[in-house]
Motif scaffolding. Structure first.
Motif, PDB file in Angstrom:
ATOM      1  N   ALA A   1     -31.863  15.495 -90.741  1.00 59.01           N
ATOM      2  CA  ALA A   1     -33.189  15.065 -90.270  1.00 59.01           C
ATOM      3  C   ALA A   1     -33.619  15.793 -88.996  1.00 59.01           C
ATOM      4  CB  ALA A   1     -33.207  13.554 -90.073  1.00 59.01           C
ATOM      5  N   PRO A   2     -32.741  15.943 -87.993  1.00 59.98           N
ATOM      6  CA  PRO A   2     -33.171  16.672 -86.792  1.00 59.98           C
ATOM      7  C   PRO A   2     -33.512  18.134 -87.074  1.00 59.98           C
ATOM      8  CG  PRO A   2     -31.200  15.368 -86.338  1.00 59.98           C
ATOM      9  CD  PRO A   2     -31.392  15.367 -87.816  1.00 59.98           C
ATOM     10  N   MET A   3     -32.785  18.766 -87.996  1.00 63.60           N
ATOM     11  CA  MET A   3     -33.053  20.164 -88.330  1.00 63.60           C
ATOM     12  C   MET A   3     -34.383  20.301 -89.048  1.00 63.60           C
ATOM     13  SD  MET A   3     -29.257  21.310 -89.603  1.00 63.60           S
ATOM     14  CE  MET A   3     -27.799  21.058 -88.566  1.00 63.60           C
ATOM     15  N   VAL A   4     -34.651  19.380 -89.976  1.00 63.19           N
ATOM     16  CA  VAL A   4     -35.926  19.402 -90.690  1.00 63.19           C
ATOM     17  C   VAL A   4     -37.072  19.210 -89.697  1.00 63.19           C
ATOM     18  CG1 VAL A   4     -37.362  18.188 -92.372  1.00 63.19           C
ATOM     19  CG2 VAL A   4     -34.956  18.652 -92.894  1.00 63.19           C
ATOM     20  N   ALA A   5     -36.936  18.226 -88.818  1.00 65.23           N
ATOM     21  CA  ALA A   5     -37.987  17.953 -87.835  1.00 65.23           C
ATOM     22  C   ALA A   5     -38.209  19.143 -86.910  1.00 65.23           C
ATOM     23  CB  ALA A   5     -37.622  16.706 -87.030  1.00 65.23           C
ATOM     24  N   ARG A   6     -37.141  19.827 -86.581  1.00 60.71           N
ATOM     25  CA  ARG A   6     -37.217  20.952 -85.634  1.00 60.71           C
ATOM     26  C   ARG A   6     -37.796  22.218 -86.279  1.00 60.71           C
ATOM     27  NH1 ARG A   6     -31.487  22.831 -84.364  1.00 60.71           N
ATOM     28  NH2 ARG A   6     -31.847  23.951 -86.329  1.00 60.71           N
ATOM     29  N   ASP A   7     -37.423  22.477 -87.551  1.00 54.27           N
ATOM     30  CA  ASP A   7     -37.657  23.802 -88.135  1.00 54.27           C
ATOM     31  C   ASP A   7     -38.596  23.842 -89.331  1.00 54.27           C
ATOM     32  OD1 ASP A   7     -35.813  24.801 -86.298  1.00 54.27           O
ATOM     33  OD2 ASP A   7     -34.137  24.617 -87.693  1.00 54.27           O
TER      34      ASP A   7
ATOM     35  N   ASP B   1     -41.975  22.324 -91.629  1.00 53.51           N
ATOM     36  CA  ASP B   1     -43.179  21.521 -91.842  1.00 53.51           C
ATOM     37  C   ASP B   1     -43.037  20.864 -93.215  1.00 53.51           C
ATOM     38  OD1 ASP B   1     -45.661  20.425 -92.254  1.00 53.51           O
ATOM     39  OD2 ASP B   1     -46.778  22.307 -92.022  1.00 53.51           O
ATOM     40  N   THR B   2     -42.894  19.558 -93.250  1.00 54.79           N
ATOM     41  CA  THR B   2     -42.641  18.891 -94.530  1.00 54.79           C
ATOM     42  C   THR B   2     -43.828  18.969 -95.486  1.00 54.79           C
ATOM     43  OG1 THR B   2     -43.245  16.761 -93.521  1.00 54.79           O
ATOM     44  CG2 THR B   2     -40.896  17.317 -93.636  1.00 54.79           C
TER      45      THR B   2
ATOM     46  N   ALA C   1     -42.371  16.261-100.140  1.00 62.53           N
ATOM     47  CA  ALA C   1     -41.658  15.426 -99.175  1.00 62.53           C
ATOM     48  C   ALA C   1     -41.074  14.161 -99.789  1.00 62.53           C
ATOM     49  CB  ALA C   1     -42.578  15.073 -98.005  1.00 62.53           C
ATOM     50  N   ALA C   2     -41.680  13.652-100.854  1.00 57.47           N
ATOM     51  CA  ALA C   2     -41.150  12.439-101.484  1.00 57.47           C
ATOM     52  C   ALA C   2     -39.730  12.638-101.979  1.00 57.47           C
ATOM     53  CB  ALA C   2     -42.051  12.009-102.645  1.00 57.47           C
ATOM     54  N   SER C   3     -39.368  13.880-102.239  1.00 57.53           N
ATOM     55  CA  SER C   3     -38.033  14.178-102.767  1.00 57.53           C
ATOM     56  C   SER C   3     -36.922  13.859-101.775  1.00 57.53           C
ATOM     57  CB  SER C   3     -37.946  15.656-103.143  1.00 57.53           C
ATOM     58  OG  SER C   3     -38.047  16.485-101.988  1.00 57.53           O
ATOM     59  N   LEU C   4     -37.244  13.773-100.503  1.00 56.75           N
ATOM     60  CA  LEU C   4     -36.217  13.537 -99.494  1.00 56.75           C
ATOM     61  C   LEU C   4     -35.681  12.106 -99.538  1.00 56.75           C
ATOM     62  CD1 LEU C   4     -37.764  15.397 -96.405  1.00 56.75           C
ATOM     63  CD2 LEU C   4     -36.218  16.296 -98.143  1.00 56.75           C
TER      64      LEU C   4
ATOM     65  N   VAL D   1     -38.840  22.926-110.736  1.00 54.69           N
ATOM     66  CA  VAL D   1     -39.792  23.199-109.660  1.00 54.69           C
ATOM     67  C   VAL D   1     -39.056  23.424-108.340  1.00 54.69           C
ATOM     68  CG1 VAL D   1     -41.780  22.323-108.386  1.00 54.69           C
ATOM     69  CG2 VAL D   1     -41.533  21.799-110.823  1.00 54.69           C
ATOM     70  N   PRO D   2     -39.257  24.566-107.703  1.00 46.58           N
ATOM     71  CA  PRO D   2     -38.659  24.767-106.375  1.00 46.58           C
ATOM     72  C   PRO D   2     -39.239  23.756-105.393  1.00 46.58           C
ATOM     73  CG  PRO D   2     -39.554  26.825-107.263  1.00 46.58           C
ATOM     74  CD  PRO D   2     -40.067  25.719-108.128  1.00 46.58           C
ATOM     75  N   ASN D   3     -38.401  23.244-104.497  1.00 48.29           N
ATOM     76  CA  ASN D   3     -38.912  22.303-103.500  1.00 48.29           C
ATOM     77  C   ASN D   3     -39.524  23.068-102.334  1.00 48.29           C
ATOM     78  OD1 ASN D   3     -39.578  19.922-102.285  1.00 48.29           O
ATOM     79  ND2 ASN D   3     -37.535  19.511-101.469  1.00 48.29           N
ATOM     80  N   SER D   4     -40.445  23.903-102.675  1.00 46.23           N
ATOM     81  CA  SER D   4     -41.240  24.699-101.743  1.00 46.23           C
ATOM     82  C   SER D   4     -42.585  24.893-102.418  1.00 46.23           C
ATOM     83  CB  SER D   4     -40.572  26.055-101.482  1.00 46.23           C
ATOM     84  OG  SER D   4     -41.505  26.973-100.919  1.00 46.23           O
ATOM     85  N   ARG D   5     -43.620  24.366-101.829  1.00 49.86           N
ATOM     86  CA  ARG D   5     -44.931  24.490-102.461  1.00 49.86           C
ATOM     87  C   ARG D   5     -45.359  25.961-102.564  1.00 49.86           C
ATOM     88  NH1 ARG D   5     -47.481  19.727-103.346  1.00 49.86           N
ATOM     89  NH2 ARG D   5     -46.583  17.885-102.328  1.00 49.86           N
ATOM     90  N   ARG D   6     -44.945  26.759-101.617  1.00 48.76           N
ATOM     91  CA  ARG D   6     -45.236  28.186-101.672  1.00 48.76           C
ATOM     92  C   ARG D   6     -44.656  28.810-102.935  1.00 48.76           C
ATOM     93  NH1 ARG D   6     -42.085  32.579-100.393  1.00 48.76           N
ATOM     94  NH2 ARG D   6     -40.444  31.177 -99.660  1.00 48.76           N
TER      95      ARG D   6
END
Length: 421
Positions: free
Chosen positions: A107-113, A115-116, A121-124, A342-347
């Motif tokens: 969680a700290p790494m996601v928050a730091r690095d 943009d959800t 994001a529901a997948s988390l 589906v990749p968990n990256s919208r890009r």
């Protein structure tokens, strides 16, 4: 279990399977442990690309069969042994490990690095324990409606679309169930019953449920679920648009060892969206949104996630690889790495390289399902209350050995017994 612990200890005792503080030339070493051996070459291409822009990180993959990987993760975690720096998990067997907090809190790494908004994001939610995030999903899937275009075309039927309800599905399935050689036996079926997550989507769309909303008790014996089960069993027992053994052929919650849809004898099925595994099917097919029911359009969501074990010596480097996959990895890898899921990256999910990948089907459906219609109820002991709980009873009601009410009551009892353990 003792034998498995000895094997795990022996296997991990030689060398530094989990990576040391640094590899050759002071590079940080990250070991990826996964069970996607048949796309190992694609992963290596992506790893090579990553290492070009991260010369201080050395990534190694260790691919094995699913069963070996699963046993290794379970036994090595219990014994406190090294299992690598990035460990591939499926939703169902991740739950006990998450409960025991075997992994680094991401969680700290996601928050730091990260943009959800760049991910689904529901997948988390599946991988959280309290405020901690125990694993990060890299690929997502659901259970769309597969349909055999050749069979639809031969009958002059319109392809499924977003207006379909389960009444529509039944009506079309009846028209596509045929005795083609007039020998008194059905040769072509309108629908395939499969005991994997497609069943869950039907059940929940029709108002039923496996568990209560808080996941603490069974909902299988409730009247709303019994009514939904009558639709499912009626496809075989009443309307005869699916064969009674199809659910058995479909196997267990993981989809089974046989793939009846590929025979070309079934017009429709709700199947796992690992669509690239259907690349060589000898007929034209596509996917559509599942029908809607009284409770709306519902589809079970699953994911493949990587956890970073607490014993990892290079957790930051491991996280950097995950972050790179979302934000920087070239789109040319997105389709092949994840079996078309589906990749968990919208890009990446919206990139032409993914949307126009092989096989060529309507992949927007998969994105729409995850974004708008997906749900999950993963929790600990999932395999026990499913494969050893309600699935056997589901088969008994489908083949008529038990009434729906009796089988549902027996399943309800067994689910609650498992949940109470």
């Amino acid at each position: 279990m003792l034998v498995l612990l000895i094997v795990a200890t022996s296997a991990c005792g030689d060398g530094d399977a989990g990576g040391g503080d640094a590899g050759d030339g002071g590079r940080r070493r990250v070991v990826i442990s996964h069970f996607w051996g048949d796309v190992q070459d694609v992963w290596q291409e992506a790893i090579d690309e990553f290492e070009k822009s991260h010369p201080d990180i050395d990534v190694e993959q260790q691919a094995m069969t699913f069963n070996v990987h699963y046993q290794k993760v379970q036994t090595a975690s219990a014994a406190g042994q090294d299992i690598g720096d990035l460990v591939l998990l499926e939703d169902w067997f991740a739950q006990e490990l998450i409960e025991r907090e075997q992994f680094v809190d991401l969680a700290p790494m996601v928050a730091r690095d990260l943009d959800t908004s760049a991910i689904f994001a529901a997948s988390l939610g599946t991988y959280r324990k309290g405020a901690s995030l125990q694993a990060f999903p890299v690929a997502l899937g659901s259970y769309p409606l597969f349909y055999n275009k050749d069979l639809f075309d031969a009958a002059g039927e319109r392809y499924p679309d977003s207006t379909w309800t389960y009444d529509t599905l039944l009506a079309v399935a009846r028209r596509l169930t045929l005795d083609t050689d007039n020998d008194g036996r059905t040769d072509q079926y309108g629908f395939l019953l499969d005991n994997s997550g497609g069943f869950d989507g039907v059940l929940y769309s029709l108002g039923g449920a496996v568990l209560s909303d808080d996941g603490t008790r069974s909902a299988f014996g409730e009247p709303r679920t019994i009514e939904a089960l009558k639709y499912w069993t009626g496809l075989v027992r009443t309307h005869k648009v699916a064969p009674p053994n199809a659910s058995v052929m479909g196997g267990s919650s993981s989809g089974g060892s046989t793939r009846p849809f590929e025979t070309g004898r079934f017009a429709m099925a709700m199947l796992q969206a690992a669509i690239s595994t259907y690349r060589n099917v000898p007929f034209k097919w596509d996917i559509a949104l599942p029908p809607s029911g009284p409770a709306g359009r519902r589809a079970l969501r699953y994911g493949a996630a990587f956890g970073i074990p607490k014993g990892s010596k290079n957790a930051e480097a491991a996280w950097e690889f995950l972050r790179w996959m979302v934000e920087e990895m070239p789109a040319k890898y997105a389709d092949r790495m994840f079996y078309g899921q589906v990749p968990n990256s919208r890009r990446l999910a919206n990139a032409p390289e993914y949307l126009n990948g092989t096989p060529s089907v309507n992949r927007r459906v998969l994105i729409d399902m995850i974004d708008r219609y997906s749900f999950s109820y993963w929790r600990s002991r999932w395999l026990q209350f499913r494969d050893q709980g309600f699935l056997p009873q589901l088969d008994l009601m489908v083949i008529g050995e038990k009434s729906v009410e009796q089988a549902a009551a027996d399943a309800d009892k067994r689910i609650n017994e498992v949940l109470a353990q």
